[in-house]
Design a protein around this motif. Sequence first.
Motif, mmCIF file in Angstrom:
data_model
loop_
_atom_site.group_PDB
_atom_site.id
_atom_site.type_symbol
_atom_site.label_atom_id
_atom_site.label_comp_id
_atom_site.label_asym_id
_atom_site.label_seq_id
_atom_site.Cartn_x
_atom_site.Cartn_y
_atom_site.Cartn_z
ATOM 1 N N SER A 201 13.000 -19.508 13.793
ATOM 2 C CA SER A 201 12.109 -19.802 14.252
ATOM 3 C C SER A 201 13.136 -20.546 15.612
ATOM 4 O O SER A 201 14.798 -20.067 15.171
ATOM 5 N N THR A 202 12.889 -21.272 16.845
ATOM 6 C CA THR A 202 13.368 -21.109 17.599
ATOM 7 C C THR A 202 13.316 -22.757 18.078
ATOM 8 O O THR A 202 12.750 -23.916 18.678
ATOM 9 N N GLY B 154 6.006 -27.279 19.036
ATOM 10 C CA GLY B 154 6.495 -28.170 17.382
ATOM 11 C C GLY B 154 7.086 -29.438 18.546
ATOM 12 O O GLY B 154 6.086 -30.087 18.367
ATOM 13 N N ALA B 155 8.004 -29.461 17.273
ATOM 14 C CA ALA B 155 8.890 -31.281 17.535
ATOM 15 C C ALA B 155 9.139 -31.493 18.790
ATOM 16 O O ALA B 155 9.860 -30.384 19.074
ATOM 17 N N ALA C 186 22.486 -18.499 9.734
ATOM 18 C CA ALA C 186 22.650 -18.251 8.118
ATOM 19 C C ALA C 186 20.652 -18.629 7.998
ATOM 20 O O ALA C 186 20.446 -17.741 7.417
ATOM 21 N N ARG C 187 20.267 -19.106 8.745
ATOM 22 C CA ARG C 187 18.700 -19.436 8.374
ATOM 23 C C ARG C 187 17.717 -18.488 9.424
ATOM 24 O O ARG C 187 16.536 -18.204 9.630
ATOM 25 N N GLY C 188 18.698 -17.336 10.182
ATOM 26 C CA GLY C 188 17.889 -16.947 11.171
ATOM 27 C C GLY C 188 17.052 -17.606 12.413
ATOM 28 O O GLY C 188 16.934 -16.777 12.893
ATOM 29 N N HIS C 189 17.860 -18.325 12.693
ATOM 30 C CA HIS C 189 17.159 -19.122 13.818
ATOM 31 C C HIS C 189 17.703 -18.889 15.194
ATOM 32 O O HIS C 189 18.682 -18.252 15.589
ATOM 33 N N GLU D 289 14.118 -29.335 21.163
ATOM 34 C CA GLU D 289 12.839 -29.451 20.917
ATOM 35 C C GLU D 289 12.372 -27.735 19.658
ATOM 36 O O GLU D 289 13.553 -26.958 19.395
ATOM 37 N N ASP D 290 11.206 -27.304 19.269
ATOM 38 C CA ASP D 290 11.161 -26.276 18.047
ATOM 39 C C ASP D 290 10.233 -25.681 18.303
ATOM 40 O O ASP D 290 8.974 -26.505 19.246
#
Length: 452
Positions: free
Chosen positions: A364-365, A436-437, A323-326, A382-383
């Motif tokens: 995002s991934t 990212g984190a 839904a968020r395109g991840h 992780e992202d």
Amino acid sequence: MIPWRRLGRSLRLRLTLWLLAGVALFWLVSLAYVVAESGKEAEELLDARLVASVEALSAAPLGRGDAPPSSGPPGKRQRKAGKHAGVLVLDPEGGEIVRFGALPSNADLSRLADGFHRIPGKPGWRIYAATRSDGARVFAAHPLEAHDELTEDLVEHSVETLTLGALALALFSWWAIGRGLRPLAVLSHALRQRRPDALEPVALPDAPQELEPVVGAVNDLLARLSQAFERERRFTADVAHELRTPIAAIAAHLDAALVEGNETRRREALRAAREGTTRAAQLIEQLLTLARLGHDARRPRRTIDAAEVVRQEVALLWPQAQARGHALEVDLPETLPLLLPPEPLALIVRNLVDNALRHTPPGSTVRVSLRREGNLVRLEIEDDGPGIPPERRETLFAPFARDSTAPGTGLGLTLVREAAELLGARIEPGESRLGGARFTLVLPVLHEAPTR
């Protein structure tokens, strides 16, 4: 009256019994020694009596029919030793000069050489022979049963002494151990007299050295309880504050909807109230989950497939990612059996992946990986989002620690930390290889899962 079951748990009784067991062992060893030595002592005493009788007869002038001279006033044991003794004096030609008391009738004493002799039979005899300066032969004898009687007398006296000593030691031990354990009663009384909210350290002046670890452990427990209660008080205050905000907002939106005449604005107010109830429900659900974690910790461990648990949780969040395109990537082994309660691991995966999906921009991934390295299992989420500033990592897992503009209740990472502690693991925030984190769960394998 002390109940028997309670008495069986008495430290005082156990210490006394252990001490008495040692005393009983010492008593048995001493008794065996006394029996052995009493036989030797009786033999030495009887032999000394025979020698004394012979020496007295050897030194005194005797005529035929004279009574044997006394070797001195006999003591109690000497009387016991000499009760059955007999003496005989023969002139150089073998004629009797003195004969007194019982003597063996089954042996020719004149043929015996000087010294001690044992004549077997019923009764057997112990004989001492010597030759006077005038050529006369002197003999002193006692039946062997006198040796047995004297030995029994010596053993009986020693047993009485040892038994009385053991009883006296038992009574003294009971009193001394009770006195030594009195500081425990003082500590117990001090703890019973405390108020439930009194968590200051216990002061026990002049506490014995052996009790210091107990007092130290009690004070350490009180300190940890004080810290835990303080955390609970702060947490309760935070919960009250967090619940007050959505409830106040819901009330304000409902009040606006009641007085609003414009249908569009009234619907907007109701929609905002509905969002507030959703947020409050999420917060309450997170609080209930946090409370259930303590109960889950008491459940027995069982063999689970950690890879399958992670796979199922990621699958449940797949629609949210789409839904968020991840891009939701997984790197999992085919199977990874572990001996764990499954609920905390599932909660960690669910909250960390959900946290990554909500705090990264659309498109995002998010990558989830699981692997075993020796006696450690590593789970990484992780992202490639904005990441976590280093200064925020210290307070990241505190309850309600979030930006005011960030979505969520602020309890997700708190639940992750609590679940990790239940598993005996640690959770480490850091920087992702994607930019990212990254959150890494490091789980020691303390118990190997049984192989099928």
